[in-house]
Write a protein that holds these residues in place. Structure first.
Motif, PDB file in Angstrom:
ATOM      1  N   ALA A  23       0.832  -1.205   0.000  1.00 46.18           N
ATOM      2  CA  ALA A  23       0.000   0.000   0.000  1.00 46.18           C
ATOM      3  C   ALA A  23       0.866   1.254   0.000  1.00 46.18           C
ATOM      4  O   ALA A  23       0.587   2.230  -0.711  1.00 46.18           O
ATOM      5  CB  ALA A  23      -0.926  -0.009   1.214  1.00 46.18           C
ATOM      6  N   ALA A  24       1.922   1.228   0.800  1.00 47.50           N
ATOM      7  CA  ALA A  24       2.807   2.391   0.893  1.00 47.50           C
ATOM      8  C   ALA A  24       3.499   2.671  -0.440  1.00 47.50           C
ATOM      9  O   ALA A  24       3.638   3.833  -0.845  1.00 47.50           O
ATOM     10  CB  ALA A  24       3.845   2.165   1.991  1.00 47.50           C
ATOM     11  N   ILE A  25       3.929   1.626  -1.139  1.00 49.32           N
ATOM     12  CA  ILE A  25       4.570   1.826  -2.442  1.00 49.32           C
ATOM     13  C   ILE A  25       3.589   2.454  -3.416  1.00 49.32           C
ATOM     14  O   ILE A  25       3.927   3.390  -4.149  1.00 49.32           O
ATOM     15  CB  ILE A  25       5.122   0.500  -2.990  1.00 49.32           C
ATOM     16  CG1 ILE A  25       6.240  -0.039  -2.092  1.00 49.32           C
ATOM     17  CG2 ILE A  25       5.648   0.684  -4.414  1.00 49.32           C
ATOM     18  CD1 ILE A  25       6.643  -1.475  -2.401  1.00 49.32           C
ATOM     19  N   ALA A  26       2.351   1.941  -3.436  1.00 49.73           N
ATOM     20  CA  ALA A  26       1.340   2.510  -4.333  1.00 49.73           C
ATOM     21  C   ALA A  26       1.104   3.981  -4.033  1.00 49.73           C
ATOM     22  O   ALA A  26       0.971   4.805  -4.956  1.00 49.73           O
ATOM     23  CB  ALA A  26       0.042   1.708  -4.221  1.00 49.73           C
ATOM     24  N   LEU A  27       1.047   4.340  -2.752  1.00 51.92           N
ATOM     25  CA  LEU A  27       0.855   5.744  -2.366  1.00 51.92           C
ATOM     26  C   LEU A  27       2.074   6.588  -2.722  1.00 51.92           C
ATOM     27  O   LEU A  27       1.939   7.709  -3.230  1.00 51.92           O
ATOM     28  CB  LEU A  27       0.557   5.834  -0.873  1.00 51.92           C
ATOM     29  CG  LEU A  27      -0.791   5.269  -0.414  1.00 51.92           C
ATOM     30  CD1 LEU A  27      -0.851   5.196   1.103  1.00 51.92           C
ATOM     31  CD2 LEU A  27      -1.952   6.096  -0.959  1.00 51.92           C
ATOM     32  N   ALA A  28       3.254   6.070  -2.438  1.00 46.20           N
ATOM     33  CA  ALA A  28       4.483   6.811  -2.744  1.00 46.20           C
ATOM     34  C   ALA A  28       4.601   7.075  -4.237  1.00 46.20           C
ATOM     35  O   ALA A  28       4.989   8.175  -4.667  1.00 46.20           O
ATOM     36  CB  ALA A  28       5.699   6.043  -2.230  1.00 46.20           C
TER      37      ALA A  28
END
Length: 390
Positions: A23-28
């Protein structure tokens, strides 16, 4: 590793396992401001889940991760179901309509390390060790109370993702039920060195009156394998004698296997549960916080990663100015997938652990007949690979 927590963010993610990291990679990648917390010190993760299916490889390819994962893993194109010397089903992934027609075996700690590396390349990181202790939401955001290094603080977020596992504090604080039950058997999980008579190009599911056993190759030396088995009561730290007795009783008849080393082992109870809702206001769930189920078929981590990437992209759209109602699509699309996975793995587990001989004979006869048909084999390959979740 970062330790200084900001006081405000667009999205706070609790839990830096595979789902939280994805999820964090997608947001970043979308340029969304986020805070990713985890209660563990860095490097405290373990082998655990090791099966990565085709649909997850497709999703991770979009994040620039899959080709690196392939360098770390073992490509396994075949899945077999056996009872002693009898092969009941042989399922080939090679005909699947995907760029990744196989299962990839990678221990979870390596998968998490690679996801963290990719997150840092995208400009993000994990705040450790911090755990969420309370959340309080309103119409404009969520106030998250966190604890770490003996201190308590607050972070104000527009949205919160609970990716903090089966015992999710975020889910409990949001008042979301977690409906289901627990299997009676316990599970042994071990990474071992052993001689094994079957090809390293297959994951094998072994049925026996004693219980179900899965053996899969692991990357590294040719004698490294993952063993997962149901037992009446697993020891706290399964050792060589425990694993040897399992493969002796349940492995292929007439072929001796010898366990020479246990590299890592654990025991666990398996639940089959799905969150009653994936969203409560500005709080959303992903991964094991949203669904847990039998390890049969290696579906859990895969479904969680797919949840997380889908949710990250929806949140990026909302933070970017689209209406909040966009998030309603998350539960509508992802929860039916989880309920389907829970039902599928439950059927596999109950079928695999039949004990009365007449029932086992009938099961074996039906399975051999059914899986002699190419469409049946193709359907199971498609389902295991989670390609229906596209």
């Amino acid at each position: 590793m970062t330790t200084q927590l900001p006081t405000r963010t667009d999205v706070l993610i609790a839990g830096a396992g595979p789902a939280g990291l994805a999820a964090a990679i997608a947001l970043a990648e979308a340029g969304v401001d986020f805070v990713l917390l985890d209660r563990q010190a860095e490097g405290a993760n373990t082998s655990r889940a090791c099966v990565i299916h085709a649909r997850t490889l497709e999703v991770l390819a979009e994040l620039g991760v899959t080709e690196r994962l392939k360098e770390l893993g073992v490509v396994v194109p075949t899945f077999t179901v056996r009872d002693g010397a009898t092969v009941l089903a042989k399922v080939e992934f090679g005909g699947l309509p995907t760029d990744y027609p196989y299962t990839l075996m990678v221990p979870q700690d390596r998968t998490e390390a690679l996801l963290l590396e990719r997150l840092r390349e995208a400009g993000g990181d994990v705040h450790r060790p911090y755990r969420v202790t309370a959340i309080a939401g309103d119409d404009t955001g969520v106030t998250v109370t966190v604890e770490g290094d003996g201190r308590t603080g607050e972070v104000r977020a527009r949205y919160v993702i609970g990716a903090d596992g089966m015992h999710s504090t975020v889910r409990e604080q949001a008042g979301i039920g977690f409906t289901g039950a627990t299997y009676g058997e316990s599970f042994v999980l071990a990474d071992v060195r052993m001689s094994w008579p079957l090809a390293r190009e297959e994951v094998s599911l072994h049925l026996s009156p004693e219980g179900v056993t899965v053996v899969a190759p692991l990357p590294g030396a040719d004698d490294r394998y993952r063993v997962v088995a149901t037992v009446a009561e697993a020891p706290e730290k399964p050792g060589i004698t425990d694993i040897q007795s399992i493969v002796d009783a349940r492995g292929p008849e007439g072929a001796r296997s010898r366990v020479t080393e246990v590299l890592w082992s654990s025991r666990f109870r398996v639940h089959h549960r799905v969150a009653d809702h994936y969203r409560a206001g500005r709080v959303l769930l992903a991964g094991d916080a949203a669904h847990v189920h039998s390890p049969a078929g290696g579906q859990g981590m895969n479904t969680g990663i797919q949840d997380a990437v889908a949710l990250g992209r929806l949140l990026a759209r909302v933070v970017g100015g689209e209406p909040d109602t966009v998030l309603d699509g998350y539960e509508r699309t992802r929860r039916p997938i989880a309920t389907g996975v829970v039902a599928f793995t439950d059927r596999m587990t109950r079928m695999a652990t039949l004990r009365p001989r007449p029932a086992r004979v009938l099961r074996n006869t039906v399975m051999k007949a059914a899986f002699s048909l190419p469409p049946v084999r193709a359907k199971l390959a498609y389902q295991l690979a989670e390609l229906a979740a596209r």
